[in-house]
Design a protein around this motif. Sequence first.
Motif, PDB file in Angstrom:
ATOM      1  N   CYS A  61       0.835  -1.204   0.000  1.00  0.00           N
ATOM      2  CA  CYS A  61       0.000   0.000   0.000  1.00  0.00           C
ATOM      3  C   CYS A  61       0.867   1.251   0.000  1.00  0.00           C
ATOM      4  O   CYS A  61       1.825   1.348   0.770  1.00  0.00           O
ATOM      5  CB  CYS A  61      -0.922   0.001   1.219  1.00  0.00           C
ATOM      6  SG  CYS A  61      -2.010   1.444   1.313  1.00  0.00           S
ATOM      7  N   ASP A  63       0.120   3.940   1.230  1.00  0.00           N
ATOM      8  CA  ASP A  63      -0.051   4.547   2.552  1.00  0.00           C
ATOM      9  C   ASP A  63       0.329   3.550   3.648  1.00  0.00           C
ATOM     10  O   ASP A  63      -0.351   3.405   4.652  1.00  0.00           O
ATOM     11  CB  ASP A  63      -1.509   5.009   2.738  1.00  0.00           C
ATOM     12  CG  ASP A  63      -1.882   6.144   1.816  1.00  0.00           C
ATOM     13  OD1 ASP A  63      -1.092   7.096   1.699  1.00  0.00           O
ATOM     14  OD2 ASP A  63      -2.958   6.089   1.191  1.00  0.00           O
ATOM     15  N   HIS A  64       1.468   2.867   3.440  1.00  0.00           N
ATOM     16  CA  HIS A  64       1.865   1.800   4.365  1.00  0.00           C
ATOM     17  C   HIS A  64       2.194   2.319   5.763  1.00  0.00           C
ATOM     18  O   HIS A  64       2.201   1.550   6.721  1.00  0.00           O
ATOM     19  CB  HIS A  64       3.056   1.015   3.810  1.00  0.00           C
ATOM     20  CG  HIS A  64       4.233   1.859   3.446  1.00  0.00           C
ATOM     21  ND1 HIS A  64       5.142   2.302   4.360  1.00  0.00           N
ATOM     22  CD2 HIS A  64       4.631   2.358   2.250  1.00  0.00           C
ATOM     23  CE1 HIS A  64       6.060   3.025   3.766  1.00  0.00           C
ATOM     24  NE2 HIS A  64       5.783   3.087   2.479  1.00  0.00           N
ATOM     25  N   LEU A  67      -1.331   2.073   7.071  1.00  0.00           N
ATOM     26  CA  LEU A  67      -1.839   0.710   6.983  1.00  0.00           C
ATOM     27  C   LEU A  67      -0.755  -0.259   7.451  1.00  0.00           C
ATOM     28  O   LEU A  67      -0.167  -1.004   6.664  1.00  0.00           O
ATOM     29  CB  LEU A  67      -2.262   0.389   5.541  1.00  0.00           C
ATOM     30  CG  LEU A  67      -3.108  -0.874   5.374  1.00  0.00           C
ATOM     31  CD1 LEU A  67      -4.449  -0.721   6.061  1.00  0.00           C
ATOM     32  CD2 LEU A  67      -3.307  -1.203   3.896  1.00  0.00           C
ATOM     33  N   CYS A 136      -6.436  -0.093   1.609  1.00  0.00           N
ATOM     34  CA  CYS A 136      -5.577   0.908   0.978  1.00  0.00           C
ATOM     35  C   CYS A 136      -6.419   1.860   0.125  1.00  0.00           C
ATOM     36  O   CYS A 136      -6.211   3.082   0.143  1.00  0.00           O
ATOM     37  CB  CYS A 136      -4.517   0.215   0.125  1.00  0.00           C
ATOM     38  SG  CYS A 136      -3.245   1.316  -0.511  1.00  0.00           S
TER      39      CYS A 136
END
Length: 360
Positions: A61, A63-64, A67, A136
């Motif tokens: 993702c 936006d790890h 997440l 995600c």
Amino acid sequence: MKWLVGIVLGVCGLMLACVGLIVMVVIDSDAHANEIGDGGGGLRGVPSEYRPWLFKASAACKDHRELTPALLASQLWNESKFKNTHDEATSDAGAKGPAQFVDGTWATYGRDDDGNGRNSPWDIGDAVMSQGRYMCSLLGDAKSSGFGGDPRALALAGYNAGWGAVERFRGVPPIWFARRPGQAEGETYGYVKAIMADIPKFQGGGLLEVSGNGSGPDAVRRAAARMGTPYSWGGGTPAGPSTGFCDGLNGYLNGQCSASSTVGFDCSSLVQYAYWPTTHLPRVASEQYGATSGRAVSRSELKPGDLLFWSKGGSGSIYHVAMYAGDGNVLHAPRTGRNVELQPLTSAMPESDYFGATRP
């Protein structure tokens, strides 16, 4: 943002020398300031069959940082208690599997991620990766929505009640909200609250605990937070994991180019990432050796964070780099098809190819 021009993108593969490609990359100058630490990136209290998939789903993702594996683990716990049998993981509403997908949502996000020939919400790999894809996407919606509140909470509410409910209330639905007629009020509200509260229960340093202070131990801790991240030939930057590429020889798995669709690290990018906040090492393993060879370390004096190199014949043929993690173990990204992991120094790579160690 700052542009770094002429970085050598070096990639490392088993039994092969590193190769280089001059590229231009964009690095967020503040990226390391917001990076997940050891506690945020690791896992504890998670069944072993779920661990690699949770790391992989997080790393895939963009936006790890939000997440995290621990957030996904907390969500799975609240959805199914990590159960994946038909009797234990089927809801009254028809949601199925450990990530509790209904058929319509699974049709959009479900994939055969474990490669067993079937696309099933009951398969752990398929379920967790699809959970990650859906979350995600919802995180992206949350960040672009302009709604107040934690984007993670908004995404979780969307997962439970549908994004339309989040748009209706411009945030997490209130405690009196019911998803459908006859349903108890407050399910979505309680769902979000419980998952957010349980995240710390699943946070941990994974399999590796590193003691001591200084750039070496700090680098190992930073890399340890990425345990479970897939190997990707040419992938990884100082800002984190990224997709790689195939060069006609490397980056392939089962005859298919894996690196171009795999978000991860190769051996030298993991080392560069681990040290980047304080020490800007080159990108290629052989150049990392050249930059640190003036501080050679004998095998009997290794300390956490020391770099270890393997070669097929001299410093010009170095094909792999790893970080010493203590207790006779190394932390590294081994090769395509594997993940960032902890292994004994004696078996991490062919013993006869061990070239030496340095201290950045």
